[in-house]
Structure formats: C-alpha cells, structure tokens
Scaffold this motif. Structure first.
Motif, PDB file in Angstrom:
ATOM      1  N   GLU A  84       0.847  -1.199   0.000  1.00 22.22           N
ATOM      2  CA  GLU A  84       0.000   0.000   0.000  1.00 22.22           C
ATOM      3  C   GLU A  84       0.876   1.241   0.000  1.00 22.22           C
ATOM      4  OE1 GLU A  84      -3.379   0.217  -0.055  1.00 22.22           O
ATOM      5  OE2 GLU A  84      -3.416  -1.951  -0.367  1.00 22.22           O
ATOM      6  N   VAL A  85       0.533   2.211  -0.818  1.00 24.61           N
ATOM      7  CA  VAL A  85       1.315   3.450  -0.911  1.00 24.61           C
ATOM      8  C   VAL A  85       1.433   4.100   0.463  1.00 24.61           C
ATOM      9  CG1 VAL A  85       1.392   5.784  -1.888  1.00 24.61           C
ATOM     10  CG2 VAL A  85       0.718   3.835  -3.329  1.00 24.61           C
ATOM     11  N   ARG A  86       0.305   4.236   1.138  1.00 26.10           N
ATOM     12  CA  ARG A  86       0.329   4.908   2.446  1.00 26.10           C
ATOM     13  C   ARG A  86       1.212   4.163   3.442  1.00 26.10           C
ATOM     14  NH1 ARG A  86      -6.036   6.563   3.052  1.00 26.10           N
ATOM     15  NH2 ARG A  86      -6.001   8.209   1.473  1.00 26.10           N
ATOM     16  N   GLU A  87       1.152   2.856   3.443  1.00 28.38           N
ATOM     17  CA  GLU A  87       1.973   2.077   4.385  1.00 28.38           C
ATOM     18  C   GLU A  87       3.456   2.187   4.051  1.00 28.38           C
ATOM     19  OE1 GLU A  87       1.256   0.648   7.364  1.00 28.38           O
ATOM     20  OE2 GLU A  87      -0.617   1.727   7.003  1.00 28.38           O
ATOM     21  N   LEU A 158       4.606  16.815  -1.413  1.00 28.91           N
ATOM     22  CA  LEU A 158       4.120  15.810  -0.468  1.00 28.91           C
ATOM     23  C   LEU A 158       5.285  15.261   0.354  1.00 28.91           C
ATOM     24  CD1 LEU A 158       1.550  13.833  -2.649  1.00 28.91           C
ATOM     25  CD2 LEU A 158       1.047  15.367  -0.731  1.00 28.91           C
ATOM     26  N   ALA A 159       6.390  14.973  -0.314  1.00 31.39           N
ATOM     27  CA  ALA A 159       7.573  14.466   0.389  1.00 31.39           C
ATOM     28  C   ALA A 159       8.092  15.505   1.374  1.00 31.39           C
ATOM     29  CB  ALA A 159       8.656  14.079  -0.619  1.00 31.39           C
ATOM     30  N   LEU A 160       8.100  16.766   0.966  1.00 27.42           N
ATOM     31  CA  LEU A 160       8.534  17.841   1.868  1.00 27.42           C
ATOM     32  C   LEU A 160       7.595  17.945   3.070  1.00 27.42           C
ATOM     33  CD1 LEU A 160      10.272  20.280   2.615  1.00 27.42           C
ATOM     34  CD2 LEU A 160       8.814  21.668   1.120  1.00 27.42           C
ATOM     35  N   ARG A 186      -1.641   9.301  10.423  1.00 24.05           N
ATOM     36  CA  ARG A 186      -2.719  10.251  10.121  1.00 24.05           C
ATOM     37  C   ARG A 186      -2.247  11.300   9.119  1.00 24.05           C
ATOM     38  NH1 ARG A 186      -4.582  12.754  15.413  1.00 24.05           N
ATOM     39  NH2 ARG A 186      -5.908  13.929  13.983  1.00 24.05           N
ATOM     40  N   LEU A 187      -1.015  11.770   9.265  1.00 28.97           N
ATOM     41  CA  LEU A 187      -0.467  12.753   8.342  1.00 28.97           C
ATOM     42  C   LEU A 187      -0.412  12.187   6.928  1.00 28.97           C
ATOM     43  CD1 LEU A 187       1.156  15.374   7.613  1.00 28.97           C
ATOM     44  CD2 LEU A 187       3.205  14.024   8.107  1.00 28.97           C
ATOM     45  N   VAL A 188       0.166  10.997   6.774  1.00 25.87           N
ATOM     46  CA  VAL A 188       0.272  10.391   5.441  1.00 25.87           C
ATOM     47  C   VAL A 188      -1.110  10.166   4.850  1.00 25.87           C
ATOM     48  CG1 VAL A 188       1.037   8.339   4.182  1.00 25.87           C
ATOM     49  CG2 VAL A 188       2.555   9.404   5.872  1.00 25.87           C
ATOM     50  N   ALA A 189      -2.049   9.680   5.651  1.00 22.14           N
ATOM     51  CA  ALA A 189      -3.415   9.452   5.147  1.00 22.14           C
ATOM     52  C   ALA A 189      -4.048  10.758   4.692  1.00 22.14           C
ATOM     53  CB  ALA A 189      -4.276   8.790   6.221  1.00 22.14           C
ATOM     54  N   ALA A 190      -3.804  11.845   5.399  1.00 22.09           N
ATOM     55  CA  ALA A 190      -4.374  13.138   5.038  1.00 22.09           C
ATOM     56  C   ALA A 190      -3.750  13.697   3.758  1.00 22.09           C
ATOM     57  CB  ALA A 190      -4.211  14.133   6.180  1.00 22.09           C
TER      58      ALA A 190
END
Length: 195
Positions: A84-87, A158-160, A186-190
């Motif tokens: 999964e991208v988010r994971e 996004l990376a920054l 939570r940050l990555v999911a947002a």
C-alpha cells in the motif's frame, strides 16, 4: 570495565548505543563522557580515543544515525507498485522519526558546535533529512506513473510535507513517543489521497 590497552571490538557503536540510552533516560543535560562510557561499560578515556571531543562524538552520533535512516529509506522507490502506498510512505516516515529522534535532536541543538558540525556535514553531502525527502519524492513519482498516486499530486511537495512534519516531531517532541507513529499515519493518510 574494559582492560587498559586491549582493543574493544565495535567500541564506536557501543558508545553510540550507550549515548542513546543515556539520552533517553536523562536527556541532553545528562550526556557526558563519564555517563556514556559508564553506560557502555568502557574506560572513561576511550571516548577520546575515537573522537576529538564530546561535540565531535555527538555530531558523529547524529550523522551516523541519519546515515542509517537514509540507507533504510533509499530503497523506497524500488517498492513502487508493491504494498500500500500509504503504508510504504508511513514506514519511511517512521524510520525518519526513529526511536530516539527527539532525544538526538535535543542533544544536537543543545550544543551549538554540534549543530554547526552536523549542518556543515549535510551541506557537504552527508545523508540527512534531504536524502530521505528525495527518496520519498522519487517513490511517490514512481507510484504516480503507475496510477497509484493522483495524477495531479505534487510529489516533491508531499515528500517535503511528510519529512518536514516528522522533522518537527523530532525536533520539538510535540507528541508523546507513543503517539508519534499514529500522528505520522494520520499525516500520510491526510496528504496522500487515493487516485
């Protein structure tokens, strides 16, 4: 205590690990030559056999730990299309957060000479937060090409945002250690919306 004149295998790493334990327990104020060498079970003078002074030791500790993080995250772009991208992104961010991240940051910031040496090393090309940010951006761009990240996503930003927030968490300890991983998730999911 180690006997005088006998080579100590992995002395540098033993000193680093001992320093992390001292930092976790006593904070930056407790980080002294004596505290580190006693924690490591080594002779007091051994630290100065491997490092010019305590500032050099702390700077090398910070740089060593960031190099390990950068090495761990360097392979992230190769994970594109798997999992999964988010994971995947969360895992990289959690590596950057580290277990003793806030304590290491406090040690570096509490000693002006350490902060200067670390900054100069990063400017000279030593792996630091920038290497992690670059790996995350390349990963997100690879996922974007595969259609797993929105086509209009600004991957470098996004990376920054991820590395900047994790850097904030490390430097300021603004969340409890137990809350750090959940905050990162939570940050990555947002930030990373599904396409």
């Amino acid at each position: 205590m180690s006997p005088r004149g006998v080579a100590i295998p992995d002395a540098r790493e033993r000193l680093f690990e001992a320093a992390e334990r001292v930092l976790a327990r006593e904070g930056a104020a407790g980080l002294t030559n004596r505290a580190v060498t006693e924690e490591a079970g080594l002779a007091k003078g051994l630290l100065y056999s491997h490092f010019a002074d305590l500032d050099d030791f702390v700077a090398q500790l910070v740089l060593d730990r960031f190099e390990a993080i950068a090495e761990e995250v360097r392979a992230l772009p190769e994970r594109a299309g798997r999992g999964e991208v988010r994971e995947n992104l969360t895992g990289a961010a959690l590596a950057l957060l580290g277990t003793n991240g806030a304590a290491l940051a406090a040690a570096a910031l509490s000693r002006g000479e350490v902060a200067r040496r670390v900054r100069e090393a990063w400017e000279g090309g030593a792996p630091g937060p920038g290497a992690v940010e670059e790996a995350m951006a390349r990963y997100l761009e690879a996922e974007q090409r595969l259609g797993r990240v929105a086509a209009d996503a600004d991957c470098p930003m996004l990376a920054l945002a991820v590395t900047g927030t994790v850097h904030h968490l490390r430097m300021h300890g603004s969340v409890q250690a137990a809350d750090g991983p959940e905050s990162v998730r939570r940050l990555v999911a947002a930030l990373v919306a599904a396409p």
